[in-house]
Design a protein around this motif. Structure first.
Motif, PDB file in Angstrom:
ATOM      1  N   VAL A  56       0.853  -1.194   0.000  1.00  0.00           N
ATOM      2  CA  VAL A  56       0.000   0.000   0.000  1.00  0.00           C
ATOM      3  C   VAL A  56       0.885   1.239   0.000  1.00  0.00           C
ATOM      4  CG1 VAL A  56      -1.880   1.222   1.121  1.00  0.00           C
ATOM      5  CG2 VAL A  56      -1.759  -1.274   1.269  1.00  0.00           C
ATOM      6  N   LEU A 239      -8.880  -4.044  -0.140  1.00  0.00           N
ATOM      7  CA  LEU A 239      -7.981  -4.427   0.950  1.00  0.00           C
ATOM      8  C   LEU A 239      -8.674  -5.369   1.933  1.00  0.00           C
ATOM      9  CD1 LEU A 239      -6.156  -1.029   1.549  1.00  0.00           C
ATOM     10  CD2 LEU A 239      -5.137  -3.144   0.681  1.00  0.00           C
ATOM     11  N   LYS A 243      -7.522  -9.248   2.851  1.00  0.00           N
ATOM     12  CA  LYS A 243      -7.388  -9.773   4.208  1.00  0.00           C
ATOM     13  C   LYS A 243      -8.254 -11.024   4.383  1.00  0.00           C
ATOM     14  CE  LYS A 243      -5.878  -7.974   7.653  1.00  0.00           C
ATOM     15  NZ  LYS A 243      -4.603  -8.148   8.439  1.00  0.00           N
ATOM     16  N   ILE A 249      -1.337  -7.340   4.342  1.00  0.00           N
ATOM     17  CA  ILE A 249      -1.336  -5.927   3.969  1.00  0.00           C
ATOM     18  C   ILE A 249      -0.032  -5.332   4.474  1.00  0.00           C
ATOM     19  CG2 ILE A 249      -2.531  -3.721   4.126  1.00  0.00           C
ATOM     20  CD1 ILE A 249      -4.129  -6.006   2.761  1.00  0.00           C
TER      21      ILE A 249
END
Length: 344
Positions: A56, A239, A243, A249
């Motif tokens: 990210v 995201l 997960k 992440i």
């Protein structure tokens, strides 16, 4: 916690004044939760991460937010650090004793501003005159706001216009670079794509407050600066799906990490976010979303040193920094990288 717990001695010659070239040639210290530390390079990232992991990135763009001007005969320096509205910015002021509320500062190149309000921390609200967007005024009169530990040792020059900007920069507003992403290149991104590593972006406009020293003796007494950030609904949904599928992440930089944790619910779900955050992450923080962090090496007793210690453990982090210093890693914004993965 006592701030002194995050102190260490750093040889001044390890502070990087220029980045390595090419960017992705930087060294990277791999720090798993336990086991041996590994001296690697940024180009090893695709080999260390797992297919499905999500990196990210912060896509903020650094603006030339440092200004030099005069109020009468007094020289006034201003570093903008937070946009308040279209024409007003909060700014740290050098030689602030010579500036009073209501006085005008001339920054040259037909750029002027009025010192509207003095804040408790000594900063001012500056209201810029005219109809042109403030960003246009800054392009004309401002310069890149290099960190004080670099700018105090050399002049800002043309190279910094490119060096202090990441390849993801697309939204104007930062006055400090999200430096972990400075190491990324088209070559590295292609290798990550081939390895099945996913990527997402968010926006956190990094403020100059990130360089402020922690003056309190206890972390409970420190007032964290606030910064504006945004995660849109699509990014949050992707995201969350990653997960749910068991993928990690991994924040690229402490700015990405802080925003991800700010936007996480108590049930560890990411929610869309568009607001200021002043989250202060110290050991004891329960991470709701982030599983790992790629980050440069930070200042002693800084809030960022506390953040990385929260993720990987203070003793483990101090061990890693002692190793980095012994092995001659380059520190701070233009320095080398580290990869912190608590689960290895």
């Amino acid at each position: 916690m006592q701030v002194d717990l995050f102190d260490f001695d750093l040889p001044q010659e390890l502070i990087a004044l220029r980045p390595v070239r090419p960017r992705d040639a930087a060294r990277m210290l791999f720090v798993p939760g336990d086991g041996a530390l590994e001296d690697r390079g940024v180009l090893d990232l695709p080999k260390i991460l797992r297919a499905g992991d999500v990196l990210v990135f912060n896509d903020t763009r650094v603006i030339p937010a440092q200004l030099e001007g005069k109020r009468g005969e007094a020289r006034i320096g201003a570093t903008l650090h937070k946009r308040l509205d279209l024409r007003r910015w909060q700014a740290f002021i050098r030689n602030a004793k010579r500036l009073r509320e209501g006085e005008m500062v001339d920054f040259g190149a037909n750029v002027t501003a009025t010192a509207e309000t003095r804040h408790k921390d000594g900063s001012f609200t500056l209201t810029f005159h005219g109809d042109e967007p403030v960003e246009i005024l800054l392009e004309r009169a401002g310069r890149m706001p290099l960190p004080p530990y670099i700018a105090g040792k050399r002049d800002v020059d043309e190279d910094d216009l490119q060096d202090y900007q990441t390849m993801f920069a697309s939204h104007d507003g930062a006055v400090a670079a999200p430096t972990a992403a400075l190491h990324f290149t088209d070559r590295l991104i292609a290798a990550l794509d081939e390895a099945g590593i996913q990527r997402e972006t968010l926006t956190l406009h990094v403020g100059a407050g990130t360089f402020l020293p922690v003056k309190a003796q206890d972390t409970d007494d420190h007032q964290m600066h606030s910064e504006w950030g945004c995660i849109d609904s699509g990014t949050a949904a992707r995201l969350n799906a990653a997960k749910d599928a068991g993928h990690r992440i991994i924040a690229v930089g402490t700015t990405s990490l802080r925003l991800l944790e700010s936007a996480a619910s108590e049930k560890s779900r990411l929610e869309p976010f568009a607001a200021d955050t002043d989250i202060f992450i110290t050991p004891g923080h329960r991470f709701k979303v982030v599983d790992g962090l790629m980050t440069n090496f930070h200042l002693p007793k800084s809030t960022l040193m506390m953040l990385v210690s929260a993720l990987i453990g203070r003793e483990r982090m101090m061990q890693a920094y002692a190793h980095a210093i012994a092995q001659g890693y380059r520190f701070y914004s233009y320095g080398d990288s580290s990869l912190l993965l608590p689960d290895g």
